[in-house]
Design a protein around this motif. Structure first.
Motif, PDB file in Angstrom:
ATOM      1  N   UNK A 167       0.844  -1.194   0.000  1.00  0.00           N
ATOM      2  CA  UNK A 167       0.000   0.000   0.000  1.00  0.00           C
ATOM      3  C   UNK A 167       0.882   1.248   0.000  1.00  0.00           C
ATOM      4  N   UNK A 168       0.498   2.218  -0.821  1.00  0.00           N
ATOM      5  CA  UNK A 168       1.245   3.464  -0.886  1.00  0.00           C
ATOM      6  C   UNK A 168       2.326   3.500  -1.944  1.00  0.00           C
ATOM      7  N   UNK A 169       2.599   2.354  -2.587  1.00  0.00           N
ATOM      8  CA  UNK A 169       3.563   2.348  -3.685  1.00  0.00           C
ATOM      9  C   UNK A 169       3.032   3.211  -4.827  1.00  0.00           C
ATOM     10  N   UNK A 170       3.872   4.090  -5.341  1.00  0.00           N
ATOM     11  CA  UNK A 170       3.521   4.912  -6.501  1.00  0.00           C
ATOM     12  C   UNK A 170       4.664   4.797  -7.501  1.00  0.00           C
ATOM     13  N   UNK A 171       4.371   4.272  -8.686  1.00  0.00           N
ATOM     14  CA  UNK A 171       5.393   4.152  -9.723  1.00  0.00           C
ATOM     15  C   UNK A 171       5.164   5.250 -10.751  1.00  0.00           C
ATOM     16  N   UNK A 172       6.242   5.923 -11.104  1.00  0.00           N
ATOM     17  CA  UNK A 172       6.171   6.977 -12.100  1.00  0.00           C
ATOM     18  C   UNK A 172       6.892   6.582 -13.369  1.00  0.00           C
ATOM     19  N   UNK A 173       6.276   6.868 -14.506  1.00  0.00           N
ATOM     20  CA  UNK A 173       6.890   6.692 -15.823  1.00  0.00           C
ATOM     21  C   UNK A 173       7.058   8.084 -16.405  1.00  0.00           C
ATOM     22  N   UNK A 174       8.295   8.522 -16.555  1.00  0.00           N
ATOM     23  CA  UNK A 174       8.538   9.921 -16.874  1.00  0.00           C
ATOM     24  C   UNK A 174       9.491  10.068 -18.048  1.00  0.00           C
ATOM     25  N   UNK A 175       9.075  10.866 -19.025  1.00  0.00           N
ATOM     26  CA  UNK A 175       9.918  11.249 -20.148  1.00  0.00           C
ATOM     27  C   UNK A 175       9.819  12.745 -20.342  1.00  0.00           C
ATOM     28  N   UNK A 176      10.310  13.259 -21.449  1.00  0.00           N
ATOM     29  CA  UNK A 176      10.221  14.702 -21.689  1.00  0.00           C
ATOM     30  C   UNK A 176       8.797  15.247 -21.617  1.00  0.00           C
ATOM     31  N   UNK A 177       7.815  14.492 -22.111  1.00  0.00           N
ATOM     32  CA  UNK A 177       6.411  14.921 -21.996  1.00  0.00           C
ATOM     33  C   UNK A 177       5.544  13.888 -21.293  1.00  0.00           C
ATOM     34  N   UNK A 178       5.943  12.626 -21.305  1.00  0.00           N
ATOM     35  CA  UNK A 178       5.163  11.578 -20.637  1.00  0.00           C
ATOM     36  C   UNK A 178       5.290  11.724 -19.125  1.00  0.00           C
ATOM     37  N   UNK A 196       6.011   9.928  -7.036  1.00  0.00           N
ATOM     38  CA  UNK A 196       6.414   8.519  -7.143  1.00  0.00           C
ATOM     39  C   UNK A 196       7.325   8.095  -5.992  1.00  0.00           C
ATOM     40  N   UNK A 197       7.129   6.871  -5.552  1.00  0.00           N
ATOM     41  CA  UNK A 197       8.070   6.265  -4.608  1.00  0.00           C
ATOM     42  C   UNK A 197       9.149   5.493  -5.354  1.00  0.00           C
ATOM     43  N   UNK A 221      19.582   1.379 -22.321  1.00  0.00           N
ATOM     44  CA  UNK A 221      20.445   2.486 -21.890  1.00  0.00           C
ATOM     45  C   UNK A 221      19.754   3.842 -21.905  1.00  0.00           C
ATOM     46  N   UNK A 222      18.600   3.941 -22.561  1.00  0.00           N
ATOM     47  CA  UNK A 222      17.863   5.205 -22.579  1.00  0.00           C
ATOM     48  C   UNK A 222      17.004   5.385 -21.333  1.00  0.00           C
ATOM     49  N   UNK A 223      17.044   4.394 -20.417  1.00  0.00           N
ATOM     50  CA  UNK A 223      16.212   4.435 -19.221  1.00  0.00           C
ATOM     51  C   UNK A 223      17.054   4.478 -17.959  1.00  0.00           C
ATOM     52  N   UNK A 224      16.491   5.093 -16.942  1.00  0.00           N
ATOM     53  CA  UNK A 224      17.033   5.050 -15.579  1.00  0.00           C
ATOM     54  C   UNK A 224      15.928   4.463 -14.711  1.00  0.00           C
ATOM     55  N   UNK A 225      16.100   3.215 -14.299  1.00  0.00           N
ATOM     56  CA  UNK A 225      15.051   2.484 -13.593  1.00  0.00           C
ATOM     57  C   UNK A 225      15.462   2.279 -12.140  1.00  0.00           C
ATOM     58  N   UNK A 226      14.669   2.821 -11.221  1.00  0.00           N
ATOM     59  CA  UNK A 226      14.928   2.586  -9.803  1.00  0.00           C
ATOM     60  C   UNK A 226      14.859   1.093  -9.499  1.00  0.00           C
ATOM     61  N   UNK A 227      15.619   0.673  -8.508  1.00  0.00           N
ATOM     62  CA  UNK A 227      15.606  -0.738  -8.129  1.00  0.00           C
ATOM     63  C   UNK A 227      14.189  -1.210  -7.835  1.00  0.00           C
ATOM     64  N   UNK A 228      13.426  -0.388  -7.142  1.00  0.00           N
ATOM     65  CA  UNK A 228      12.068  -0.782  -6.776  1.00  0.00           C
ATOM     66  C   UNK A 228      11.105  -0.846  -7.938  1.00  0.00           C
TER      67      UNK A 228
END
Length: 239
Positions: A167-178, A196-197, A221-228
């Motif tokens: 509960x409370x997990x928030x995942x963000x998908x973020x790009x220049x406009x996304x 986002x958490x 390589x175009x992504x930076x993905x948090x471990x979580x």
């Protein structure tokens, strides 16, 4: 959200790019869609575009029932002409989008007509990208496809969720406009407006959306993905 004219332009452009690059041989070459060759993907595209054209026709004419697609059999000589014909029919129906009823019925159910146009634009853009990738080309998704895909994912990803983390997990998908955010509220995934958490950040909108759609993984390589956030596709295995 795209207008009907914008959706028509995007769909025609994306499928047009596919029809321009079809090879003379090697139709068994693999695609990013697991287990599908270029021929398999083209056959699916012919079914999908014919279904979409029929769904729009039914909405426009008031005919009940879901759109029905036709999946061509055989090899390239049957499949490629079928796709060309179904794309022409789809674009022709989009030319008459002003005549649509309130809803368009597809095999997954009836959806509001404006939303159906976003879905059909996403399908055209993403599958065109799949074909181009199979041909060794890496091209950015158009801004219109990015817009439509973001609208669709915001609505459907929570419905397609397979696993629910804490509960409370928030995942963000973020790009220049996304900027898509999904959170666990009362043990269910929802589109949320919260910090986002865990995050997936991309140097391009194309990279972020390819990841969300399962076309690439955390090693892009175009992504930076948090471990979580590495469990994202376990949480959302579709579409």
């Amino acid at each position: 959200m795209l207008t009907a004219d914008q959706a028509r332009e995007a769909v025609a452009r994306c499928w047009g790019s596919v029809l321009e690059v079809f090879p003379d041989d090697r139709w068994e070459r693999p695609t990013r869609c697991a287990g599908w060759s270029l021929l398999d993907l083209t056959r699916h595209a012919a079914w999908g575009t014919s279904m979409e054209a029929d769904a729009l026709r039914r909405s426009r004419s008031g005919e009940a029932g879901s759109g029905v697609g036709t999946e061509p059999s055989g090899g390239r000589d049957g499949v490629e002409p079928a796709l060309r014909a179904s794309v022409a029919a789809l674009v022709g129906e989009l030319d008459r989008a002003a005549e649509l009823g309130d809803a368009v019925e597809i095999p997954f159910g009836a959806v509001p007509s404006p939303f159906a146009l976003q879905v059909f634009t996403m399908e055209a853009g993403v599958h065109a990208d799949d074909v181009l990738a199979a041909m060794g080309r890496d091209e950015a998704l158009g801004a219109d496809v990015v817009t439509a895909t973001s609208v669709v994912l915001a609505a459907v990803l929570p419905v397609l969720a397979a696993e629910v983390p804490a509960e409370g997990t928030v995942v963000g998908l973020t790009g220049p406009t996304v900027d898509l955010r999904f959170g666990v509220v009362d043990a269910t995934w929802q589109a949320v407006d919260a910090a986002p958490t865990v995050s997936v950040r991309g140097s391009s909108d194309t990279a972020v959306l390819r990841f969300a759609l399962g076309r690439t993984g955390v090693d892009d390589p175009a992504l930076d993905v948090d471990e979580g956030a590495r469990a994202f596709k376990a949480w959302f295995p579709g579409p």
